[in-house]
Design a protein around this motif. Structure first.
Motif, PDB file in Angstrom:
ATOM      1  N   VAL A  18     -13.373   7.615  -4.440  1.00  0.00           N
ATOM      2  CA  VAL A  18     -14.171   6.967  -3.798  1.00  0.00           C
ATOM      3  C   VAL A  18     -13.175   5.405  -3.498  1.00  0.00           C
ATOM      4  O   VAL A  18     -13.396   4.603  -2.561  1.00  0.00           O
ATOM      5  CB  VAL A  18     -15.452   6.274  -4.675  1.00  0.00           C
ATOM      6  CG1 VAL A  18     -16.052   5.200  -4.094  1.00  0.00           C
ATOM      7  CG2 VAL A  18     -16.340   7.369  -4.619  1.00  0.00           C
ATOM      8  N   ALA A  19     -12.598   5.244  -4.558  1.00  0.00           N
ATOM      9  CA  ALA A  19     -11.658   3.801  -4.656  1.00  0.00           C
ATOM     10  C   ALA A  19     -10.677   3.959  -3.394  1.00  0.00           C
ATOM     11  O   ALA A  19     -10.432   3.352  -2.601  1.00  0.00           O
ATOM     12  CB  ALA A  19     -10.802   3.491  -5.557  1.00  0.00           C
ATOM     13  N   ALA A  20     -10.085   5.078  -3.380  1.00  0.00           N
ATOM     14  CA  ALA A  20      -8.952   5.459  -2.147  1.00  0.00           C
ATOM     15  C   ALA A  20      -9.710   5.539  -0.847  1.00  0.00           C
ATOM     16  O   ALA A  20      -8.952   4.892   0.241  1.00  0.00           O
ATOM     17  CB  ALA A  20      -8.444   6.726  -2.486  1.00  0.00           C
ATOM     18  N   ALA A  21     -10.931   6.245  -0.977  1.00  0.00           N
ATOM     19  CA  ALA A  21     -11.649   6.107   0.501  1.00  0.00           C
ATOM     20  C   ALA A  21     -12.016   4.742   0.855  1.00  0.00           C
ATOM     21  O   ALA A  21     -12.081   4.352   2.064  1.00  0.00           O
ATOM     22  CB  ALA A  21     -12.896   6.898   0.534  1.00  0.00           C
ATOM     23  N   LEU A  22     -12.302   3.909   0.087  1.00  0.00           N
ATOM     24  CA  LEU A  22     -12.869   2.605   0.427  1.00  0.00           C
ATOM     25  C   LEU A  22     -11.626   1.739   0.617  1.00  0.00           C
ATOM     26  O   LEU A  22     -11.562   0.774   1.896  1.00  0.00           O
ATOM     27  CB  LEU A  22     -13.261   1.689  -0.892  1.00  0.00           C
ATOM     28  CG  LEU A  22     -13.855   0.499  -0.748  1.00  0.00           C
ATOM     29  CD1 LEU A  22     -14.835   0.241   0.376  1.00  0.00           C
ATOM     30  CD2 LEU A  22     -14.370  -0.250  -2.215  1.00  0.00           C
ATOM     31  N   ALA A  23     -10.295   1.969  -0.082  1.00  0.00           N
ATOM     32  CA  ALA A  23      -9.400   1.229   0.660  1.00  0.00           C
ATOM     33  C   ALA A  23      -9.033   1.493   2.105  1.00  0.00           C
ATOM     34  O   ALA A  23      -8.650   0.757   2.873  1.00  0.00           O
ATOM     35  CB  ALA A  23      -8.094   1.611  -0.459  1.00  0.00           C
ATOM     36  N   LEU A  24      -9.063   2.895   2.362  1.00  0.00           N
ATOM     37  CA  LEU A  24      -9.089   3.162   3.730  1.00  0.00           C
ATOM     38  C   LEU A  24      -9.874   2.513   4.745  1.00  0.00           C
ATOM     39  O   LEU A  24      -9.629   2.249   5.971  1.00  0.00           O
ATOM     40  CB  LEU A  24      -8.942   4.773   4.010  1.00  0.00           C
ATOM     41  CG  LEU A  24      -7.742   5.595   3.463  1.00  0.00           C
ATOM     42  CD1 LEU A  24      -8.003   7.184   3.491  1.00  0.00           C
ATOM     43  CD2 LEU A  24      -6.553   5.355   4.641  1.00  0.00           C
ATOM     44  N   ALA A  25     -11.093   2.611   4.109  1.00  0.00           N
ATOM     45  CA  ALA A  25     -12.157   2.057   5.105  1.00  0.00           C
ATOM     46  C   ALA A  25     -11.989   0.558   5.238  1.00  0.00           C
ATOM     47  O   ALA A  25     -12.285   0.208   6.442  1.00  0.00           O
ATOM     48  CB  ALA A  25     -13.626   2.207   4.382  1.00  0.00           C
ATOM     49  N   LEU A  26     -11.669  -0.213   4.319  1.00  0.00           N
ATOM     50  CA  LEU A  26     -11.320  -1.488   4.489  1.00  0.00           C
ATOM     51  C   LEU A  26     -10.217  -1.970   5.290  1.00  0.00           C
ATOM     52  O   LEU A  26      -9.731  -2.848   5.483  1.00  0.00           O
ATOM     53  CB  LEU A  26     -11.291  -2.123   3.061  1.00  0.00           C
ATOM     54  CG  LEU A  26     -12.632  -2.244   2.180  1.00  0.00           C
ATOM     55  CD1 LEU A  26     -12.285  -2.796   0.968  1.00  0.00           C
ATOM     56  CD2 LEU A  26     -13.629  -3.114   3.040  1.00  0.00           C
ATOM     57  N   ALA A  27      -9.311  -0.991   5.604  1.00  0.00           N
ATOM     58  CA  ALA A  27      -8.164  -1.019   6.434  1.00  0.00           C
ATOM     59  C   ALA A  27      -8.157  -0.977   7.623  1.00  0.00           C
ATOM     60  O   ALA A  27      -7.142  -0.841   8.589  1.00  0.00           O
ATOM     61  CB  ALA A  27      -6.944  -0.356   5.700  1.00  0.00           C
ATOM     62  N   GLY A  28      -9.396  -0.714   8.052  1.00  0.00           N
ATOM     63  CA  GLY A  28      -9.727  -0.267   9.753  1.00  0.00           C
ATOM     64  C   GLY A  28      -9.304  -1.648  10.323  1.00  0.00           C
ATOM     65  O   GLY A  28      -9.163  -2.780  10.062  1.00  0.00           O
ATOM     66  N   GLU A  29      -9.125  -1.418  11.711  1.00  0.00           N
ATOM     67  CA  GLU A  29      -9.060  -2.375  12.674  1.00  0.00           C
ATOM     68  C   GLU A  29      -7.634  -3.323  12.244  1.00  0.00           C
ATOM     69  O   GLU A  29      -7.672  -4.514  12.583  1.00  0.00           O
ATOM     70  CB  GLU A  29     -10.230  -3.363  13.012  1.00  0.00           C
ATOM     71  CG  GLU A  29     -11.337  -2.460  13.411  1.00  0.00           C
ATOM     72  CD  GLU A  29     -12.466  -3.257  13.605  1.00  0.00           C
ATOM     73  OE1 GLU A  29     -12.606  -4.442  13.314  1.00  0.00           O
ATOM     74  OE2 GLU A  29     -13.737  -2.852  13.880  1.00  0.00           O
ATOM     75  N   THR A  33      -4.765  -3.504   3.187  1.00  0.00           N
ATOM     76  CA  THR A  33      -5.609  -3.318   1.666  1.00  0.00           C
ATOM     77  C   THR A  33      -4.181  -3.073   0.831  1.00  0.00           C
ATOM     78  O   THR A  33      -3.432  -2.272   1.192  1.00  0.00           O
ATOM     79  CB  THR A  33      -6.600  -2.426   1.783  1.00  0.00           C
ATOM     80  OG1 THR A  33      -6.292  -1.099   2.026  1.00  0.00           O
ATOM     81  CG2 THR A  33      -7.596  -2.927   2.664  1.00  0.00           C
ATOM     82  N   LEU A  34      -4.656  -3.140  -0.335  1.00  0.00           N
ATOM     83  CA  LEU A  34      -3.841  -2.957  -1.663  1.00  0.00           C
ATOM     84  C   LEU A  34      -4.619  -2.169  -2.572  1.00  0.00           C
ATOM     85  O   LEU A  34      -5.832  -2.426  -2.982  1.00  0.00           O
ATOM     86  CB  LEU A  34      -3.135  -3.968  -2.196  1.00  0.00           C
ATOM     87  CG  LEU A  34      -2.440  -3.576  -3.701  1.00  0.00           C
ATOM     88  CD1 LEU A  34      -1.063  -2.884  -3.144  1.00  0.00           C
ATOM     89  CD2 LEU A  34      -1.893  -5.044  -4.333  1.00  0.00           C
ATOM     90  N   LEU A  35      -4.244  -0.731  -2.919  1.00  0.00           N
ATOM     91  CA  LEU A  35      -5.139   0.090  -3.704  1.00  0.00           C
ATOM     92  C   LEU A  35      -4.356  -0.004  -5.046  1.00  0.00           C
ATOM     93  O   LEU A  35      -3.208   0.483  -5.063  1.00  0.00           O
ATOM     94  CB  LEU A  35      -5.180   1.550  -3.224  1.00  0.00           C
ATOM     95  CG  LEU A  35      -5.883   2.455  -3.989  1.00  0.00           C
ATOM     96  CD1 LEU A  35      -7.147   2.200  -4.310  1.00  0.00           C
ATOM     97  CD2 LEU A  35      -5.546   3.673  -3.134  1.00  0.00           C
ATOM     98  N   VAL A  36      -4.710  -0.427  -6.078  1.00  0.00           N
ATOM     99  CA  VAL A  36      -4.265  -0.801  -7.310  1.00  0.00           C
ATOM    100  C   VAL A  36      -4.901   0.343  -8.616  1.00  0.00           C
ATOM    101  O   VAL A  36      -6.108   0.457  -8.503  1.00  0.00           O
ATOM    102  CB  VAL A  36      -4.727  -2.055  -7.955  1.00  0.00           C
ATOM    103  CG1 VAL A  36      -4.171  -2.192  -9.289  1.00  0.00           C
ATOM    104  CG2 VAL A  36      -4.067  -2.986  -7.125  1.00  0.00           C
ATOM    105  N   GLU A  37      -3.815   0.960  -9.158  1.00  0.00           N
ATOM    106  CA  GLU A  37      -4.094   1.795 -10.343  1.00  0.00           C
ATOM    107  C   GLU A  37      -3.728   1.262 -11.537  1.00  0.00           C
ATOM    108  O   GLU A  37      -2.810   0.749 -11.707  1.00  0.00           O
ATOM    109  CB  GLU A  37      -3.234   3.269 -10.149  1.00  0.00           C
ATOM    110  CG  GLU A  37      -3.839   4.159 -11.183  1.00  0.00           C
ATOM    111  CD  GLU A  37      -3.020   5.398 -10.978  1.00  0.00           C
ATOM    112  OE1 GLU A  37      -1.935   5.660 -11.449  1.00  0.00           O
ATOM    113  OE2 GLU A  37      -3.598   6.389 -10.086  1.00  0.00           O
TER     114      GLU A  37
END
Length: 323
Positions: A18-29, A33-37
Motif C-alpha cells: 500500500v505504501a508503494a502504491a500510494l507513492a506512485l499515486a501521489l507522484a501523478g501529474e 515523491t520519496l518512498l522511505v523504508e
C-alpha cells in the motif's frame, strides 16, 4: 494538505504494498515523491523489481502521470553518522567510531535512539528545500513499523526532547515532533476485512489519537470482489428441491440414474452458506471501520499476486479515491 504519509498496519495486511502504491499515486501529474523504508527488509526493492536500496535517494519508478518516485532505505548507523556530522562536525572521528563498532553499540542498547534517527531522516526530507526554496519532494511516504508499535515509534522524539532539555538533541527532537504532529503528516492504517486486523486497526487509531498524532485514512486491502446473486444465497437453502429439478433439467448431476442431482445440490448449498456468512462478517467489519470517523479507502484483491503491473493498478485505484 499532508506531505508526510506514514503507512502502518498489522503484519500480513500488505502495508508495504500500500505504501508503494500510494507513492506512485501521489507522484501523478509530474510530482515527485520519496518512498522511505525504515525496517531494513528491502521490501520496496522487491516490489519494484530492482536492486536492494542503498542509503541514498534513488529514482525507482515513473508514475502514469509522468511523476517520479524515489526510494530510500534508512540505515540507523548511517543516519547517526549524518547526525554527528551535522551537529558536532566529527568528520573522520565519526567514521572511526563506526569502525570501532561504537555506533552499532549505541543504536542497539538504545532502541529509542534508532527510532529518533529513522523518523528524523524522513522529516528532514519533508522539510528540505531546493535553491528556489521549493520542496524537493511533493510528498514523502514512509513504510512504517506495524500498528502495535507505531505510536511509540512516532512519539519517541517527544520523550527524547523531554530528557534532553537543551542542546542540538533537544532541538532536533522538537523539530521532528513539530512535523509529526502538524497537518503536514497523516498516519494511514492498512487492514483486511478480518476480525483481528480490524480490531488492531481500531485500537491503533485510538492510540494515535490519544497521543495527539494526526491520523489519515483506513485502507482496506485485498478486498474480495462481490459476486452476482450474493444477496439470494440465504433464500436458496429453502428451495433445495427446486434447485435439484433445475439441475436435472439442465442435465447436471446424472439425473437419469435418480437422486444424483439432489446430492450435487447439497455441497453447493453448503459452500453458498459459508460464503453468505463471510459476506455478513465483512459487512459488519466494514461498518465498524466506517464508524471510526476516518476516511475509508478500499483496494481490490490482486488474483495473480503482487507484481509491478498490479502495483500500478493499485496506485490507480488509490488515485481515484484520494482527495
Amino acid at each position: 494538505m499532508s506531505r508526510l504519509h506514514v503507512v502502518t498496519g498489522k503484519g500480513g495486511t500488505g502495508k508495504t504494498t500500500v505504501a508503494a502504491a500510494l507513492a506512485l499515486a501521489l507522484a501523478g501529474e509530474g510530482r515527485r515523491t520519496l518512498l522511505v523504508e525504515v525496517e531494513g527488509r528491502q521490501g520496496i526493492a522487491q516490489l519494484f523489481e530492482t536492486e536492494p536500496l542503498p542509503y541514498e535517494e534513488r529514482k525507482i519508478a515513473v508514475s502514469h502521470g509522468g511523476g517520479e518516485v524515489y526510494a530510500l532505505a534508512i540505515d540507523a548507523e548511517r543516519a547517526l553518522l549524518d547526525y554527528l556530522q551535522m551537529f558536532y562536525k566529527l568528520g573522520s572521528a565519526g567514521r572511526a567510531l563506526k569502525r570501532l563498532g561504537a555506533i552499532d553499540f549505541a543504536t542497539t542498547i538504545a532502541p529509542g535512539l534508532r527510532d529518533v534517527l529513522l523518523t528524523g531522516k524522513a522529516c528532514e526530507a519533508v522539510r528540505r528545500r531546493d535553491k528556489h526554496q521549493r520542496p524537493v519532494y511533493d510528498a514523502v511516504v514512509m513504510d512504517a513499523p506495524p500498528t502495535g508499535r507505531i505510536t511509540r515509534f512516532l512519539g519517541v522524539n517527544e520523550e527524547v526532547a523531554g530528557l534532553a532539555k537543551v542542546g542540538p538533541v533537544h532541538n532536533q527532537a522538537q523539530a521532528v515532533m513539530r512535523v509529526l504532529k502538524s497537518p503536514e503528516t497523516a498516519v494511514h492504517l492498512v487492514t483486511l476485512l478480518e476480525e483481528m486486523p480490524v480490531q488492531e486497526t481500531v485500537d491503533g487509531l485510538a492510540e494515535l489519537r490519544a497521543a495527539g498524532l494526526p491520523t489519515g485514512a483506513l485502507v482496506v486491502n485485498m478486498v474480495r470482489p462481490s459476486l452476482p446473486g450474493e444477496e439470494h444465497l440465504d433464500a436458496a437453502g429453502e428451495r433445495t428441491a427446486d434447485l435439484a429439478r433445475a439441475f436435472a433439467r439442465a442435465g447436471l448431476g446424472g439425473a437419469r440414474r435418480g437422486g444424483h442431482a439432489e446430492r450435487l445440490v447439497a455441497p453447493l448449498l453448503a459452500q453458498g452458506r459459508e460464503h453468505a456468512e463471510r459476506v455478513r462478517l465483512e459487512s459488519g467489519l466494514r461498518a465498524e471501520l466506517h464508524a471510526q470517523n476516518a476516511p475509508v479507502r478500499e483496494l481490490g484483491l490482486l488474483g495473480e499476486g503482487v507484481e509491478l503491473a498490479g502495483l500500478y493498478r493499485l496506485s490507480t485505484e488509490l488515485r481515484e479515491q484520494w482527495p
